[in-house]
Design an enzyme around this catalytic site. Structure first.
Site, PDB file in Angstrom:
ATOM      1  CE  LYS A  31     -19.763  26.192 -28.924  1.00  0.00           C
ATOM      2  NZ  LYS A  31     -19.842  24.729 -28.745  1.00  0.00           N
ATOM      3  CB  SER A  61      -0.928   0.014   1.219  1.00  0.00           C
ATOM      4  OG  SER A  61      -0.171  -0.017   2.425  1.00  0.00           O
ATOM      5  CG  ASN A  83      -4.863  -3.912  13.040  1.00  0.00           C
ATOM      6  OD1 ASN A  83      -4.324  -3.974  11.938  1.00  0.00           O
ATOM      7  ND2 ASN A  83      -5.504  -4.931  13.572  1.00  0.00           N
ATOM      8  CB  THR A 112     -40.136  27.319 -11.193  1.00  0.00           C
ATOM      9  OG1 THR A 112     -41.161  27.928 -11.988  1.00  0.00           O
ATOM     10  CG2 THR A 112     -39.901  28.156  -9.948  1.00  0.00           C
ATOM     11  CG  HIS A 113     -41.170  23.468 -13.383  1.00  0.00           C
ATOM     12  ND1 HIS A 113     -41.084  22.173 -12.933  1.00  0.00           N
ATOM     13  CD2 HIS A 113     -41.930  24.133 -12.476  1.00  0.00           C
ATOM     14  CE1 HIS A 113     -41.781  22.046 -11.809  1.00  0.00           C
ATOM     15  NE2 HIS A 113     -42.294  23.223 -11.515  1.00  0.00           N
ATOM     16  CG  ASN A 145     -16.834  25.981 -25.915  1.00  0.00           C
ATOM     17  OD1 ASN A 145     -17.917  26.337 -26.371  1.00  0.00           O
ATOM     18  ND2 ASN A 145     -15.890  25.430 -26.663  1.00  0.00           N
ATOM     19  CB  SER A 151     -15.115  25.959 -31.074  1.00  0.00           C
ATOM     20  OG  SER A 151     -15.294  25.034 -32.126  1.00  0.00           O
ATOM     21  CD  GLU A 173     -19.249  22.828 -20.687  1.00  0.00           C
ATOM     22  OE1 GLU A 173     -18.119  22.609 -21.169  1.00  0.00           O
ATOM     23  OE2 GLU A 173     -20.221  23.220 -21.353  1.00  0.00           O
TER      24      GLU A 173
END
Length: 315
Positions: free
Chosen positions: A283, A22, A110, A155-156, A285, A277, A290
Site C-alpha cells: 500500500k 486572554s 475595546n 458524473t455520479h 497511502n 502500511s 486525507e
C-alpha cells in the site's frame, strides 16, 4: 493591578483568572498591539497629553518591545498579566515608570483590541492571498506540463466524457481565483480604524483619528464608535473565505485521492506526501491529501463557533 481594577478592593481569584485571562490567546497580536500603541502615543502628543520627550521615550520603548515581539523573544509564560494590552503596559511601566501609565489615556481596551484584530486580519489576508496564489501557480504549471493528457470526466462517480487533465486543473484555478477576489473584497470592507472610539462613545481628548488611521495603513477611521468596537464581521468574513478555500482544497484532494487509487490510476503521488502500511507493504497511502480533508472540520468549526458567539453578543 489590572487595568480595570481601580474600584476593586481585592484581586481576582485564581480560578477566575484561568477563565478570564486572554494572554495565552491574544499574545499572537503583540506586534499589532504595540504598533497601535505607537500611533496612539503620537496622537496623545499632538493632543497635548504627552510632551515631546515623553512621547519619544514611549515610542523608543515600544519599538524595542516590537522588535522583541517580531523576533519571538517575549516571554509570555512568565507573565501574570491578564491580556496583551496589560502585558505591553506593564513592560512600559517597568522601563519608564509613570510615563508608561500615561499611554492608556483616552483609550479603552475595546477600541484597542478592535484595532489589533483588524491589523492582524489584514496581515493574514496578505499571507492567505500568497498561499492561494501558490496553489494556483502549481495548478497552472501542472496544466502546462500535461496539455495533451486525457482523463475521464466523471458524473455520479461514473465515467462520462473525456477531458484534458489540464482542463481539470484549470477548474480548480477558477475556484481559487474566486477565493482571491473574496480576500480582496474583505480587505476593502475591513480597512477602517477603530482607534479613538474609546469604550463605545469616543474619547474627550482631541486626537486626530484620520492621522491615526493613515499611520496604521487604514483607508479611514470607523464612522460609528458603537459599531467600531463591537464589529467582528471582518473576522467572520475571513473565516468564511478560509472555509470556502478549504472546501475547494478538499474537493481537489478527494479527486486526487481517487485518481491515485488502483481503481483509477491516472496519477501517482510521490513518496514525500504518502505513507505506507505496517501490515500491508503493497500500500501507498495518500495521507497528505486525507489530512488536508480532515483539517476542513477545524476551519468550518471556527466559523460556526464565532457565528454563535456573535449571535449571542448584544453590545
Amino acid at each position: 493591578m489590572a487595568l480595570w481594577g481601580g474600584r476593586f478592593e481585592s484581586g481576582a481569584s485564581s480560578m477566575f483568572k484561568q477563565v478570564n485571562d486572554s494572554l495565552p490567546f491574544d499574545q499572537v497580536m503583540a506586534s499589532q498591539d504595540i504598533q497601535g500603541s505607537i500611533s496612539w502615543s503620537r496622537a496623545l502628543q499632538k493632543a497635548g497629553v504627552l510632551t515631546v520627550d515623553e512621547q519619544a521615550q514611549l515610542e523608543s520603548a515600544l519599538s524595542e518591545l516590537k522588535a522583541k515581539a517580531d523576533a519571538g523573544e517575549l516571554d509570555f509564560n512568565a507573565s501574570s498579566e491578564e491580556d496583551i494590552h496589560s502585558f505591553v503596559e506593564a513592560a512600559l511601566i517597568e522601563k519608564l515608570g509613570d510615563i508608561g501609565r500615561k499611554l492608556h489615556t483616552g483609550r479603552s481596551r475595546n477600541d484597542q483590541v478592535a484595532t489589533d484584530f483588524r491589523l492582524w486580519v489584514r496581515e493574514h489576508i496578505a499571507s492567505l492571498r500568497a498561499d492561494v496564489l501558490g496553489v494556483i501557480k502549481s495548478l497552472l504549471n501542472a496544466a502546462s506540463r500535461h496539455q495533451e493528457a486525457i482523463i475521464p470526466g466523471y458524473t455520479h462517480l461514473q465515467r462520462a466524457q473525456p477531458i484534458h487533465f489540464a482542463h481539470w486543473c484549470l477548474a480548480y484555478v477558477e475556484m481559487l481565483k474566486r477565493d482571491l477576489s473574496r480576500l480582496d473584497d474583505l480587505k476593502v470592507r475591513m480597512n477602517q480604524c477603530p482607534l479613538g472610539s474609546g469604550a463605545l462613545a469616543g474619547t474627550t481628548f482631541p486626537v486626530d483619528r484620520h492621522a491615526i488611521a493613515e499611520e496604521l495603513g487604514f483607508d479611514s477611521p470607523c464612522l460609528n464608535s458603537l459599531d467600531a468596537v463591537s464589529d467582528r464581521d471582518f473576522v467572520l468574513e475571513l473565516l468564511f473565505v478560509a472555509s470556502t478555500s478549504m472546501m475547494h482544497l478538499s474537493r481537489l484532494a478527494e479527486d486526487m485521492i481517487f485518481y491515485n487509487s488502483g481503481e483509477a490510476g491516472f496519477l501517482q503521488l510521490g513518496d514525500s506526501v504518502t505513507s505506507g502500511s505496517s501490515l500491508m507493504p503493497q500500500k501507498k497511502n495518500p495521507d497528505a491529501l486525507e489530512l488536508m480533508r480532515g483539517k476542513c472540520g477545524r476551519v468550518f468549526g471556527s466559523l460556526q463557533a464565532l457565528l454563535v458567539t456573535c449571535l449571542l453578543y448584544t453590545s
